[in-house]
Write an enzyme that holds these catalytic residues in place. Structure first.
Site, mmCIF file in Angstrom:
data_model
loop_
_atom_site.group_PDB
_atom_site.id
_atom_site.type_symbol
_atom_site.label_atom_id
_atom_site.label_comp_id
_atom_site.label_asym_id
_atom_site.label_seq_id
_atom_site.Cartn_x
_atom_site.Cartn_y
_atom_site.Cartn_z
ATOM 1 N N GLY A 139 -14.093 -33.474 3.671
ATOM 2 C CA GLY A 139 -14.614 -34.941 3.871
ATOM 3 C C GLY A 139 -13.700 -35.696 2.872
ATOM 4 O O GLY A 139 -13.418 -35.258 1.793
ATOM 5 N N CYS A 143 -16.156 -31.586 -4.587
ATOM 6 C CA CYS A 143 -15.414 -32.962 -4.408
ATOM 7 C C CYS A 143 -14.053 -33.097 -4.712
ATOM 8 O O CYS A 143 -13.810 -32.244 -5.614
ATOM 9 C CB CYS A 143 -16.228 -33.957 -4.963
ATOM 10 S SG CYS A 143 -15.597 -35.594 -4.922
ATOM 11 N N LEU A 144 -13.218 -33.486 -3.867
ATOM 12 C CA LEU A 144 -11.833 -33.693 -4.291
ATOM 13 C C LEU A 144 -11.573 -34.380 -5.393
ATOM 14 O O LEU A 144 -10.468 -33.929 -6.062
ATOM 15 C CB LEU A 144 -11.011 -34.021 -2.845
ATOM 16 C CG LEU A 144 -11.283 -33.105 -1.721
ATOM 17 C CD1 LEU A 144 -10.523 -33.918 -0.470
ATOM 18 C CD2 LEU A 144 -10.386 -31.607 -1.874
ATOM 19 N N GLU A 172 -19.927 -38.373 1.460
ATOM 20 C CA GLU A 172 -19.092 -39.316 1.683
ATOM 21 C C GLU A 172 -19.611 -40.753 1.701
ATOM 22 O O GLU A 172 -18.941 -41.613 1.191
ATOM 23 C CB GLU A 172 -18.305 -39.085 2.894
ATOM 24 C CG GLU A 172 -17.462 -37.634 3.113
ATOM 25 C CD GLU A 172 -16.860 -37.424 1.721
ATOM 26 O OE1 GLU A 172 -16.242 -38.170 0.915
ATOM 27 O OE2 GLU A 172 -16.702 -35.998 1.555
ATOM 28 N N HIS A 228 -20.069 -42.014 -1.717
ATOM 29 C CA HIS A 228 -18.941 -42.359 -2.336
ATOM 30 C C HIS A 228 -18.737 -43.912 -1.966
ATOM 31 O O HIS A 228 -18.384 -44.556 -3.188
ATOM 32 C CB HIS A 228 -17.663 -41.648 -1.685
ATOM 33 C CG HIS A 228 -17.143 -40.382 -2.642
ATOM 34 N ND1 HIS A 228 -17.094 -40.350 -3.715
ATOM 35 C CD2 HIS A 228 -17.252 -39.233 -2.130
ATOM 36 C CE1 HIS A 228 -16.647 -39.088 -3.996
ATOM 37 N NE2 HIS A 228 -16.719 -38.397 -3.236
HETATM 38 NI NI NI Z 1 -16.402 -36.282 -2.772
#
Ligand code: NI
Length: 192
Positions: free
Chosen positions: A46, A95-96, A138, A141
């Site tokens: 995501g 999380c990226l 997401e 975010h």
């Molecule tokens: Ni994330």
């Protein structure tokens, strides 16, 4: 399609509230394509628009690489809004924007979400399990909230050193990033 650099923990873009998308155009379609390309390339499931420096309320979810959710088509949600939540479950999240950190987080198990699709049509869906989890992560975010915000102070304290390193760009990831100190060979990009 292009892979967009991902902003790391500590970058202010991750703490700002994204703005609703007002209309559909070719630029939006291209941007969403780029978000899908970026999340795939980074091996994530995501991505939210502010993770790639855009303050727009757009998220993409692609869990099709995972065995248990391989039939779930990738989906983009524009202006997503959680209408209702049910139950509670604990799952490990990553999380990226916060590489190599994985922690358990409690979230609702089933959610109903209203959003606009790529044709800017109003839609609603009910999601559960992993998909609901990714959507909630997401949507957080878009509101400037990160999963590490949910950790208790003791756990957060233990992570401090690691988070500081991520902020300085001391991460080993295969995708382009934006951090305080840009790794050699990476280009700086401007937030939109
Ligand atoms: Ni994330």
């Amino acid at each position: 399609m292009s892979v967009l650099p991902i902003y790391m923990y500590g970058q202010s873009v991750l703490r700002r509230k994204a703005k609703p998308v007002r209309s559909q155009d070719d630029e939006l379609t291209k941007f969403v394509d780029d978000m899908f390309e970026t999340v795939r390339e980074a091996g994530g499931i995501g991505l939210a628009a502010n993770q790639v420096g855009a303050f727009q309320r757009i998220i993409v979810v692609d869990v099709s690489e995972m065995e248990e959710t391989k039939d779930q088509a990738p989906i983009a949600l524009i202006n997503p809004e959680v209408l209702s939540e049910e139950g509670k479950c604990t799952m490990e999240e990553g999380c990226l924007s916060i590489p190599e950190v994985r922690e358990e987080v409690d979230r609702p198990e089933v959610i109903r979400v209203r959003y606009k699709d790529l044709e800017f049509k109003d839609r609603e869906l009910v999601a559960s399990g992993l998909v609901a989890r990714v959507m909630l992560h997401e949507i957080d975010h878009l509101n400037g909230v990160l999963f590490v915000d949910y950790l208790d102070p003791a756990k957060k304290k233990l992570l401090r050193g690691r988070l500081n390193k991520i902020q300085r760009g001391e991460v080993e990831v295969s995708y382009p990033i934006v951090s305080d100190v840009l790794p050699v060979g990476r280009q700086s990009v401007q937030a939109k």
